[in-house]
Scaffold this motif. Structure first.
Motif, PDB file in Angstrom:
ATOM      1  N   VAL A   1       0.841  -1.206   0.000  1.00 47.94           N
ATOM      2  CA  VAL A   1       0.000   0.000   0.000  1.00 47.94           C
ATOM      3  C   VAL A   1       0.876   1.256   0.000  1.00 47.94           C
ATOM      4  O   VAL A   1       2.064   1.208   0.331  1.00 47.94           O
ATOM      5  N   ASP A   2       0.231   2.360  -0.393  1.00 46.56           N
ATOM      6  CA  ASP A   2       0.939   3.644  -0.420  1.00 46.56           C
ATOM      7  C   ASP A   2       0.518   4.563   0.724  1.00 46.56           C
ATOM      8  O   ASP A   2       1.210   5.505   1.073  1.00 46.56           O
ATOM      9  N   ARG A   3      -0.673   4.304   1.249  1.00 47.96           N
ATOM     10  CA  ARG A   3      -1.211   5.151   2.311  1.00 47.96           C
ATOM     11  C   ARG A   3      -2.029   4.277   3.251  1.00 47.96           C
ATOM     12  O   ARG A   3      -2.413   3.160   2.892  1.00 47.96           O
ATOM     13  N   VAL A   4      -2.333   4.841   4.403  1.00 54.96           N
ATOM     14  CA  VAL A   4      -3.117   4.100   5.400  1.00 54.96           C
ATOM     15  C   VAL A   4      -4.221   5.014   5.915  1.00 54.96           C
ATOM     16  O   VAL A   4      -3.940   6.165   6.266  1.00 54.96           O
ATOM     17  N   ILE A   5      -5.442   4.506   5.965  1.00 53.23           N
ATOM     18  CA  ILE A   5      -6.468   5.298   6.650  1.00 53.23           C
ATOM     19  C   ILE A   5      -6.759   4.648   7.998  1.00 53.23           C
ATOM     20  O   ILE A   5      -6.975   3.443   8.098  1.00 53.23           O
TER      21      ILE A   5
ATOM     22  N   LYS B   1     -13.558   8.793  -1.730  1.00 54.57           N
ATOM     23  CA  LYS B   1     -12.573   9.691  -2.348  1.00 54.57           C
ATOM     24  C   LYS B   1     -11.182   9.065  -2.376  1.00 54.57           C
ATOM     25  O   LYS B   1     -10.480   9.111  -3.381  1.00 54.57           O
ATOM     26  N   GLU B   2     -10.802   8.467  -1.246  1.00 52.25           N
ATOM     27  CA  GLU B   2      -9.435   7.963  -1.133  1.00 52.25           C
ATOM     28  C   GLU B   2      -9.129   6.861  -2.155  1.00 52.25           C
ATOM     29  O   GLU B   2      -8.014   6.765  -2.650  1.00 52.25           O
ATOM     30  N   SER B   3     -10.126   6.017  -2.457  1.00 53.32           N
ATOM     31  CA  SER B   3      -9.861   4.896  -3.371  1.00 53.32           C
ATOM     32  C   SER B   3      -9.753   5.373  -4.818  1.00 53.32           C
ATOM     33  O   SER B   3      -9.383   4.593  -5.696  1.00 53.32           O
ATOM     34  N   LYS B   4     -10.089   6.622  -5.073  1.00 58.44           N
ATOM     35  CA  LYS B   4      -9.978   7.129  -6.450  1.00 58.44           C
ATOM     36  C   LYS B   4      -8.659   7.851  -6.672  1.00 58.44           C
ATOM     37  O   LYS B   4      -8.367   8.296  -7.777  1.00 58.44           O
ATOM     38  N   LYS B   5      -7.873   7.978  -5.610  1.00 57.46           N
ATOM     39  CA  LYS B   5      -6.562   8.611  -5.760  1.00 57.46           C
ATOM     40  C   LYS B   5      -5.563   7.573  -6.268  1.00 57.46           C
ATOM     41  O   LYS B   5      -5.834   6.380  -6.254  1.00 57.46           O
TER      42      LYS B   5
ATOM     43  N   LYS C   1      -2.530   2.558  -3.702  1.00 52.92           N
ATOM     44  CA  LYS C   1      -3.436   1.715  -2.913  1.00 52.92           C
ATOM     45  C   LYS C   1      -3.440   2.172  -1.463  1.00 52.92           C
ATOM     46  O   LYS C   1      -2.408   2.571  -0.932  1.00 52.92           O
ATOM     47  N   ILE C   2      -4.586   2.074  -0.853  1.00 48.14           N
ATOM     48  CA  ILE C   2      -4.697   2.518   0.543  1.00 48.14           C
ATOM     49  C   ILE C   2      -5.093   1.348   1.442  1.00 48.14           C
ATOM     50  O   ILE C   2      -5.939   0.531   1.073  1.00 48.14           O
ATOM     51  N   LEU C   3      -4.439   1.282   2.598  1.00 48.09           N
ATOM     52  CA  LEU C   3      -4.796   0.280   3.604  1.00 48.09           C
ATOM     53  C   LEU C   3      -5.913   0.846   4.467  1.00 48.09           C
ATOM     54  O   LEU C   3      -5.819   1.977   4.966  1.00 48.09           O
ATOM     55  N   ALA C   4      -6.988   0.070   4.624  1.00 51.85           N
ATOM     56  CA  ALA C   4      -8.076   0.484   5.515  1.00 51.85           C
ATOM     57  C   ALA C   4      -8.264  -0.580   6.577  1.00 51.85           C
ATOM     58  O   ALA C   4      -8.392  -1.762   6.259  1.00 51.85           O
ATOM     59  N   PHE C   5      -8.275  -0.154   7.824  1.00 56.46           N
ATOM     60  CA  PHE C   5      -8.603  -1.057   8.931  1.00 56.46           C
ATOM     61  C   PHE C   5     -10.111  -0.985   9.136  1.00 56.46           C
ATOM     62  O   PHE C   5     -10.642   0.087   9.449  1.00 56.46           O
TER      63      PHE C   5
ATOM     64  N   THR D   1     -19.114  -0.760  -2.435  1.00 54.76           N
ATOM     65  CA  THR D   1     -18.567  -1.484  -3.591  1.00 54.76           C
ATOM     66  C   THR D   1     -19.702  -1.837  -4.553  1.00 54.76           C
ATOM     67  O   THR D   1     -19.609  -1.641  -5.763  1.00 54.76           O
ATOM     68  N   LYS D   2     -20.796  -2.332  -3.974  1.00 53.45           N
ATOM     69  CA  LYS D   2     -21.941  -2.722  -4.789  1.00 53.45           C
ATOM     70  C   LYS D   2     -22.492  -1.530  -5.570  1.00 53.45           C
ATOM     71  O   LYS D   2     -22.925  -1.654  -6.711  1.00 53.45           O
ATOM     72  N   GLU D   3     -22.444  -0.364  -4.941  1.00 53.06           N
ATOM     73  CA  GLU D   3     -22.979   0.834  -5.586  1.00 53.06           C
ATOM     74  C   GLU D   3     -21.924   1.546  -6.448  1.00 53.06           C
ATOM     75  O   GLU D   3     -22.138   2.675  -6.883  1.00 53.06           O
ATOM     76  N   HIS D   4     -20.774   0.888  -6.663  1.00 49.66           N
ATOM     77  CA  HIS D   4     -19.695   1.434  -7.491  1.00 49.66           C
ATOM     78  C   HIS D   4     -19.226   2.787  -6.981  1.00 49.66           C
ATOM     79  O   HIS D   4     -18.869   3.669  -7.770  1.00 49.66           O
ATOM     80  N   ARG D   5     -19.210   2.951  -5.677  1.00 50.22           N
ATOM     81  CA  ARG D   5     -18.775   4.224  -5.103  1.00 50.22           C
ATOM     82  C   ARG D   5     -17.311   4.162  -4.666  1.00 50.22           C
ATOM     83  O   ARG D   5     -16.690   5.191  -4.494  1.00 50.22           O
ATOM     84  N   VAL D   6     -16.803   2.953  -4.417  1.00 46.59           N
ATOM     85  CA  VAL D   6     -15.377   2.810  -4.095  1.00 46.59           C
ATOM     86  C   VAL D   6     -14.718   1.925  -5.150  1.00 46.59           C
ATOM     87  O   VAL D   6     -15.383   1.102  -5.788  1.00 46.59           O
ATOM     88  N   VAL D   7     -13.412   2.129  -5.325  1.00 39.39           N
ATOM     89  CA  VAL D   7     -12.657   1.283  -6.258  1.00 39.39           C
ATOM     90  C   VAL D   7     -12.023   0.181  -5.413  1.00 39.39           C
ATOM     91  O   VAL D   7     -11.014   0.403  -4.732  1.00 39.39           O
TER      92      VAL D   7
END
Ligand code: SF4
Ligand code: SF4
Ligand code: SF4
Length: 323
Positions: free
Chosen positions: A18-22, A64-68, A71-75, A88-94
């Motif tokens: 990953v490149d970033r962490v939330i 927003k973060e997944s469109k940058k 790759k971002i790590l999410a806990f 994901t189902k609503e195609h709002r995150v990548v």
């Protein structure tokens, strides 16, 4: 747990997964834990927090973060994974731009419940055998742990992670939840009592929009309530009809998509139990169209977006015990 998470994040940053962490960092107060993005091991070591007050769901930030780039790590706690799946189902995150580490959930604490006991100046808390030891600027205080937990955790529906790339801890299980008890109490009221209950609650609304802004189901690029011609875009022009309408319209907009994450009620500065409105919709959808849990998967068709020949007649709603 915090240390294990920091180590995992550092490892995934170092090996290039990953490149970033939330995650979360401390705000002004010990109980003011806020989502934040970290880019280096140093930032993680200095500021990353995961404790009994870390309740905020970071799924919506991933819109927003997944469109940058990168790759971002999410806990994600179990309840957060339902929100992520729904997004994901609503195609709002990548999805492919997010690396999910499932982490154990709550119960998390509600600072307002601690303050309601007259305990202020909170510096930190420790759970010792379900007695909450609260360090304050005035000395140590104690209270039963379960009297301080968030309402959303007290009615938790599932400790199961429904999506993850890896886990710290177990996958968890769906729980036998008592979450519809209060909805049933409201249903058993007379129409007048119910109206009085909701007017009493909704009249406290200051239209800060926090409930909408935190809600993972409210991700429209242009929200209907940001339209100054709607007459309900803020508190100033609102009469009691418009005050109700904001909440009723929002509840309809998220019907069948609300995962019952409870974030709307958690962030409401007026402590309005908004989730009860959405839970009523969930309960009705369950009884009219069959059990359905939004966010449980990414492939099923939501009852309100689907049509089956044996679907109930819409008129059934009016036939059921309306007083
Ligand atoms: S968070 Fe509470 S006060 Fe703010 S708009 Fe929502 S219901 Fe109203
Ligand atoms: S309406 Fe409330 S409980 Fe439902 S998804 Fe939105 S924030 Fe979560
Ligand atoms: S209230 Fe309705 S229009 Fe506004 S963000 Fe939520 S779903 Fe979208």
């Amino acid at each position: 747990m915090q240390e294990a998470m920091i180590n995992k994040a550092k490892q995934l940053l170092a090996d290039g997964t990953v490149d970033r962490v939330i995650g979360w960092k401390r705000g002004e107060f010990a109980y003011d834990i806020t989502p934040a993005v970290f880019e280096t091991a140093e930032e993680l070591e200095k500021e990353f927090v995961f404790d009994d007050f870390t309740a905020a769901n970071v799924s919506k930030y991933l819109v927003k973060e997944s469109k940058k780039e990168g790759k971002i790590l999410a806990f994600l706690k179990p309840c957060d994974t339902y929100s992520f799946n729904q997004l994901t189902k609503e195609h709002r995150v990548v999805r492919e731009n997010v690396y999910i580490v499932g982490i154990p959930g709550g119960p998390k604490l509600d600072a307002e419940k601690i303050k309601a006991k007259g305990i202020t100046g909170i510096l930190g808390v420790k759970n010792e055998n379900y007695t909450l030891k609260i360090d304050t600027v005035y000395g140590e205080e104690t209270m039963p742990f379960y009297e301080a937990i968030l309402d959303k955790c007290a009615t938790c529906k599932s400790k199961k992670h429904v999506v993850y790339d890896e886990l710290i801890g177990d996958e968890g299980e769906v729980l036998d939840s008592n979450r519809f008890d209060m909805v049933e109490k409201l249903e058993n009221m007379t129409a007048q009592e119910r109206y009085d209950f909701w007017r009493g609650e909704l009249s406290k609304c200051i239209r800060c929009n926090a409930c909408r802004n935190v809600c993972p189901a409210c991700t429209c690029e242009k929200c209907v309530f940001d339209n100054p011609n709607s007459g309900v875009e803020n508190k100033a022009p609102a009469d009691s009809f418009e005050e109700n309408m904001f909440h009723i319209i929002r509840a309809f907009h998220v019907a069948g998509r609300c995962t019952d994450c409870g974030e709307c009620s958690r962030v409401c500065p007026q402590h309005i139990p908004l989730h009860l409105l959405n839970r009523k919709f969930i309960k009705d959808i369950n009884s009219l169209y069959g059990e359905y849990q939004a966010g449980e998967d990414t492939t099923s068709r939501a009852p309100l977006n689907d049509y089956k020949q044996d679907d109930c007649e819409t008129t059934v709603v009016h036939e059921r015990g309306v007083e």
